[in-house]
Scaffold this active site. Structure first.
Site, PDB file in Angstrom:
ATOM      1  N   HIS A  82     -10.678   4.825  -6.768  1.00  0.00           N
ATOM      2  CA  HIS A  82      -9.937   3.562  -6.843  1.00  0.00           C
ATOM      3  C   HIS A  82     -10.750   2.451  -6.194  1.00  0.00           C
ATOM      4  CE1 HIS A  82      -6.454   0.876  -6.834  1.00  0.00           C
ATOM      5  NE2 HIS A  82      -6.840   0.516  -5.618  1.00  0.00           N
ATOM      6  N   ASP A 161       6.964   0.493  -5.565  1.00  0.00           N
ATOM      7  CA  ASP A 161       5.830  -0.356  -5.199  1.00  0.00           C
ATOM      8  C   ASP A 161       5.715  -1.534  -6.164  1.00  0.00           C
ATOM      9  OD1 ASP A 161       3.226  -1.136  -3.993  1.00  0.00           O
ATOM     10  OD2 ASP A 161       2.549  -0.638  -6.009  1.00  0.00           O
ATOM     11  N   ARG A 168       6.509  -9.197  -2.561  1.00  0.00           N
ATOM     12  CA  ARG A 168       5.575  -9.622  -1.500  1.00  0.00           C
ATOM     13  C   ARG A 168       4.698 -10.768  -1.987  1.00  0.00           C
ATOM     14  NH1 ARG A 168       2.421  -4.665  -1.015  1.00  0.00           N
ATOM     15  NH2 ARG A 168       1.101  -5.858   0.346  1.00  0.00           N
ATOM     16  N   SER A 183       0.910   0.542  -0.424  1.00  0.00           N
ATOM     17  CA  SER A 183       1.049   0.171  -1.830  1.00  0.00           C
ATOM     18  C   SER A 183      -0.010   0.879  -2.684  1.00  0.00           C
ATOM     19  CB  SER A 183       0.910  -1.358  -1.943  1.00  0.00           C
ATOM     20  OG  SER A 183       0.722  -1.752  -3.255  1.00  0.00           O
ATOM     21  N   LYS A 187       0.542   4.715  -5.234  1.00  0.00           N
ATOM     22  CA  LYS A 187       0.186   4.875  -6.649  1.00  0.00           C
ATOM     23  C   LYS A 187      -0.817   6.008  -6.826  1.00  0.00           C
ATOM     24  CE  LYS A 187      -0.422   0.437  -6.526  1.00  0.00           C
ATOM     25  NZ  LYS A 187      -0.330  -1.011  -6.494  1.00  0.00           N
TER      26      LYS A 187
HETATM   27  N1  URA Z   1      -3.363  -3.908  -4.352  1.00  0.00           N
HETATM   28  C1  URA Z   1      -2.219  -3.186  -4.398  1.00  0.00           C
HETATM   29  O1  URA Z   1      -2.055  -2.325  -5.262  1.00  0.00           O
HETATM   30  N2  URA Z   1      -1.269  -3.439  -3.482  1.00  0.00           N
HETATM   31  C2  URA Z   1      -1.403  -4.364  -2.496  1.00  0.00           C
HETATM   32  O2  URA Z   1      -0.515  -4.512  -1.691  1.00  0.00           O
HETATM   33  C3  URA Z   1      -2.591  -5.112  -2.458  1.00  0.00           C
HETATM   34  C4  URA Z   1      -3.563  -4.855  -3.412  1.00  0.00           C
END
Ligand code: URA
Length: 434
Positions: A82, A161, A168, A183, A187
């Site tokens: 990632h 999320d 957010r 967050s 995932k």
């Molecule tokens: N990328 C994400 O997936 N979540 C965040 O909070 C910030 C960047």
């Protein structure tokens, strides 16, 4: 349990229990807790922060808020990678075939680009016919057959999320380390890999501008991964200038193909080698970084990584002949040089601004609904530290509209600084955290 009490406890600096965090995540996902109470909690977390235990509880609750992908049908150790996002980041397109050619299965969920950063799915759609709309069974079958599959993030992957991140984004509560780490990791955990290699970017084109912040985020995510029982490694890499030379969807695909032909830019090749080595180590395919790098280099040299890319493109409906004939990729009608105004050393290339230039040319999305032009973008001719003579091109703009090209040219020139002395060289790979 009452949401009011949870907000009050956090506002007063208390530590939330796992049950309180589960209550919030479940209630918010189901729509039983309103946005105003969730916003108040996020703001309290922003100021009061979260402990390691709270951060893990939030991550696990969000990961379990939807489907937990079961990848047990795929043979071998599944390693996910990632990136926290950057400009010119075409890494997955070269890295996935390299790693797959070395025997590590890549089962990946990717996203689309928004704002000044690009997304892997958009880039891959430069191959005519390519689609990420695979069913879960096709996804698993493709990984078992050819070693790679990439699909778009499904709506039921960590839905808590998705909802909370959107909230957010509009309540000035994105930039809290625990919230970002939970967050991203929610995932990744839901996406089912056994091991996770994180590419955490730092610099002007990155989410984390300061290296210390990138390090803190990397450490936080590695801790979450470890506590969740997944082997997690983070690489901190430079995003103070674009990665490689190409920025823009088809242009980046071409650079990824060049890299698989052994003709990649130095920084990009180094990143693929570093992340790839960590993936082979995590997957048990190599016992040392040296051994892993040897395997990756051989996969490039003997053409197996390139042919793996072709197999992958074909398996997802794309025209695989483009892998061997990249001149068939979408091409812009105008190629304009951006001339250096003075002679000297390139001392700065504001990376986020280069991403904005690609956006102006039509290569990125201003809103989720924007349609992107795959052919446009920029190819840098000079990187930070290079000497340039007045009038020599700093970059070539690939455009389909003269007006947009002129606007991008102005913006690009403002993003570059040229100085009499060469800037101090900083390492491209800042750290590997495991
Ligand atoms: N990328 C994400 O997936 N979540 C965040 O909070 C910030 C960047």
């Amino acid at each position: 349990m009452r949401m009011y009490d949870i907000i009050l406890k956090k506002r007063n600096g208390g530590e939330l229990t796992g049950e309180e965090i589960d209550f919030f995540v479940e209630g918010y996902t189901k729509g039983e807790i309103p946005d105003y109470q969730a916003s108040a909690l996020m703001m309290a977390v922003y100021f009061r922060k979260m402990t390691e235990g709270e951060t893990l509880a939030l991550t696990m609750a969000m990961a379990h808020s939807g489907d937990m992908l079961d990848l047990s049908g795929i043979r071998g150790v599944k390693v996910d990678k990632h990136s926290t996002g950057g400009v010119g980041d075409k890494t997955s397109i070269a890295l996935a075939p390299m790693v797959a050619a070395c025997g590590i299965p890549v089962a990946k969920m990717s996203g689309r680009g928004l704002g000044h950063t690009g997304g892997t799915i958009d880039k891959l759609e430069s191959f005519p016919g390519f689609s990420t709309g695979l069913s879960k069974s096709q996804f698993i079958e493709n990984v078992n057959r050819i070693g790679i599959a990439i699909m778009g993030q499904t709506a039921d992957l960590a839905p808590a999320d998705k909802k909370l991140y959107a909230l957010r984004d509009v309540t000035a509560t994105v930039d809290n380390m625990s919230l970002i780490a939970s967050s991203i990791m929610s995932k990744k955990l839901a996406a089912g890999a056994d091991a996770i290699v994180l590419d955490v970017k730092t610099g002007s084109g990155a989410f984390m501008k300061a290296e210390d912040d990138a390090r803190a985020l990397a450490e936080e995510m590695v801790k979450i991964g470890k506590n969740a029982g997944r082997r997690t490694i983070a690489v901190i890499s430079d995003m103070d200038q674009p990665l490689g030379f190409a920025v823009g969807n088809a242009l980046e695909v071409r650079e990824a193909i060049d890299t698989l032909n052994g003709r990649g830019p130095e920084d990009f090749t180094k990143l693929c080698m570093t992340l790839g080595s960590q993936m082979l180590l995590a997957g048990g395919r190599a016992g040392s970084v040296e051994e892993a790098e040897g395997l990756l280099k051989e996969a490039v040299k003997d053409g197996s990584a390139l042919s793996r890319l072709a197999d992958f493109v074909e398996a997802q409906g794309g025209d695989s002949s483009v892998v061997y004939h990249p001149e068939k990729l979408p091409r812009a009608s105008v190629v304009l040089p951006v001339a250096a105004p003075v002679s000297g050393f390139v001392s700065r290339i504001a990376c986020d601004e280069v991403g904005v230039c690609s956006l102006i040319l039509g290569g990125g999305r201003e809103t989720k609904e924007s349609v992107i032009d795959l052919s446009v973008g920029l190819v840098l001719q000079k990187k930070t530290g290079d000497y340039v003579r007045a009038g020599e091109p700093l970059a070539f703009l690939h455009a389909n509209d003269e007006g947009k090209a002129r606007e991008a040219e102005k913006r690009f020139l403002a993003a570059c600084s040229i100085a009499d002395a060469a800037p101090e060289k900083t390492p491209f790979i800042k750290a590997v955290i495991s």
